[in-house]
Design an enzyme around this catalytic site. Structure first.
Site, short mmCIF file in Angstrom:
data_model
loop_
_atom_site.label_atom_id
_atom_site.label_comp_id
_atom_site.label_asym_id
_atom_site.label_seq_id
_atom_site.Cartn_x
_atom_site.Cartn_y
_atom_site.Cartn_z
N LYS A 121 0.82 -1.23 0.00
CA LYS A 121 0.00 0.00 0.00
C LYS A 121 0.84 1.26 0.00
CE LYS A 121 -2.24 -1.13 3.78
NZ LYS A 121 -1.86 -2.53 3.99
N THR A 122 1.83 1.31 0.89
CA THR A 122 2.62 2.53 1.03
C THR A 122 3.36 2.86 -0.26
OG1 THR A 122 2.86 2.23 3.41
CG2 THR A 122 4.48 3.63 2.33
N GLU A 165 -3.61 5.96 1.58
CA GLU A 165 -3.39 4.57 1.95
C GLU A 165 -4.56 4.13 2.82
OE1 GLU A 165 -0.02 2.00 4.39
OE2 GLU A 165 0.58 3.78 3.26
#
Length: 464
Positions: A121-122, A165
């Site tokens: 995600k990051t 995110e």
């Protein structure tokens, strides 16, 4: 454009304001003109950055830190009910707002992209934030890590796009209503909150169900959990689905990933045409993250060729295969990987980037519950290294579980043929690594806890 500030967030108090998710929201609110305050367990560069934006940051937790005129107290799922500032909020009848609700309110009125998945995600959120900024679209963004370029995890932009995110660990991502949702993968994790894969699928389906009418789901075509989610979504939802990956039927098909040292060259087939661009971090999984970012930006209407070039300007996120330095011919790299899939992906990426080097790993398991459920797989992943040192479990928000220690990982690693050693004293690691490493080796510090602090110490020992 400058969205307003909800009344409840005009004078917010953040408990744990230095955390990756909490600090991002606090920064955006401060930039929008809110009077932000909060507390954290220790001093940090994040605390200093918040103060530079005008926020009041207290160190330590005490009832007196909470101002009587606070309009809300913002918490994450990690804050315990007996926190003195939370207790004081109840006494003063100050509303308590979950971090996800605060983030959702910041996204209101903007074209949002929410990035979800058990891992990646990051990186994907960061690639989008960097690329859209490079294209002068001036997005707002909230990320779970600091970008190497801008050096921050969040900012308020004047454009109409918000990239966030989306955290599935506590189901808080179900609060968002994005125009584009990205799902990178769906795997069993966060065992304290999910008892089965069915619960995880249901949670992701709820997240996808919040996509605004006419919006898009961008989802991996190769990862089994994501494929199953896609099947369920197509049966039960009218959301537009765009798949990406190496599968022949993918809408955005990854044709080729070519390693170029610590970078990759990626070629995709999009709308029947080949498009090649550079990803400035190594490894196939990071290349796939870049393709997910590309597909999401195109879904939002950004021209594919421009976006692909802009993704090439992304230089990384702290703790995502971040080069910490080199000493005595040894490179020290830091990885946030703590789930077996992430661990294997980063280890394979390092193998691909430097096939002639030895790979030495310092691994710190994260959470007792994760180790209990996935310790065997973690040990098997460590077999990809030439040698590993395994630290004690970093507890984070959890209390110990009987019988759950790093030995679960070490035993599994040895059974898989790995050269692995237990180290119970973290302070002994830098000297131990310096004694093991030879010129040309790569050292990877790996885990979501404070193992990241060891990189500079290892470099100091190598230099001495």
């Amino acid at each position: 454009m400058a969205p307003g500030i909800p009344a409840a967030l005009e004078r917010p108090h953040f408990i744990g304001i230095g955390g990756a998710g909490m600090s991002g929201i606090a920064k955006i609110l401060a930039q929008r003109g809110a009077k932000v305050a909060g507390s954290d367990a220790r001093e940090s560069a994040t605390a200093d950055a918040l103060r530079a934006l005008g926020a009041t940051v207290h160190i330590g937790h005490a009832a007196g830190h909470l101002a009587d005129d606070a309009t809300s107290v913002v918490v994450s799922s990690a804050i315990r009910a007996d926190n003195p500032e939370l207790v004081r909020a109840a006494e003063l009848d100050i509303p308590v707002v979950h971090r996800s609700d605060a983030l959702a309110s910041l996204m209101d009125g903007l074209r949002s992209i929410a990035v979800a998945g058990t891992h990646g995600k990051t990186t994907t959120t960061s690639m989008l934030a960097v690329a859209l900024s490079e294209l002068a679209l001036d997005p707002s963004y909230a990320i779970g890590g600091d970008l190497e370029g801008p050096g921050t995890n969040a900012t308020h932009g004047d454009g109409d796009i918000f990239v966030a995110e989306a955290d599935e660990s506590d189901r808080s991502f179900q609060k968002y209503a994005p125009e584009v949702a990205i799902v990178l993968n769906v795997e069993l994790d966060h065992h304290a909150n999910y008892a089965s894969m069915d619960e995880i699928y249901e949670s992701f389906e709820t997240f996808v169900g919040k996509v605004v009418p006419g919006g898009t789901l961008v989802v991996a075509a190769d990862q089994p959990g994501a494929v199953e989610l896609t099947r369920r979504v197509r049966e039960r939802s009218s959301v537009r689905v765009v798949t990406y990956g190496e599968s022949e039927g993918a809408d955005v098909r990854v044709h080729k990933v070519t390693p170029r040292g610590l970078t990759s060259e990626v070629t995709v087939v999009l709308n029947g045409k080949f498009l090649t661009f550079t990803v400035s971090v190594p490894g196939r999984h990071y290349a796939h993250n870049a393709v997910a970012a590309l597909a999401a930006g195109v879904a939002l209407g950004v021209p594919a060729h421009n976006l692909a070039s802009a993704i090439g300007t992304y230089t990384g996120v702290k703790r995502r295969l971040q080069l910490k330095g080199e000493a005595a011919g040894v490179q020290v790299i830091d990885s946030y990987a703590h789930h077996p899939t992430e661990m294997a992906a980063d280890l394979e990426a390092m193998r691909g980037a430097a096939s002639e080097s030895r790979l030495l790993v310092v691994f710190q398991p994260h959470l007792f519950s994760r180790t209990q459920e996935l310790g065997t797989e973690m040990g098997q992943a460590l077999a990809l290294a030439d040698a590993s040192l395994v630290l004690d479990i970093y507890p984070a928000r959890e209390d110990p579980l009987p019988g759950v220690t790093s030995a679960l990982i070490i035993d599994a690693a040895k059974a898989a043929g790995a050269d692995v050693t237990a180290v119970h004293d973290k302070a002994a690691v830098p000297a131990a690594v310096a004694g093991m490493a030879k010129p040309g080796d790569l050292v990877l510090t790996m885990g979501a806890g404070d193992v990241t602090d060891l990189g500079p110490q290892i470099l100091d020992h190598l230099s001495s």
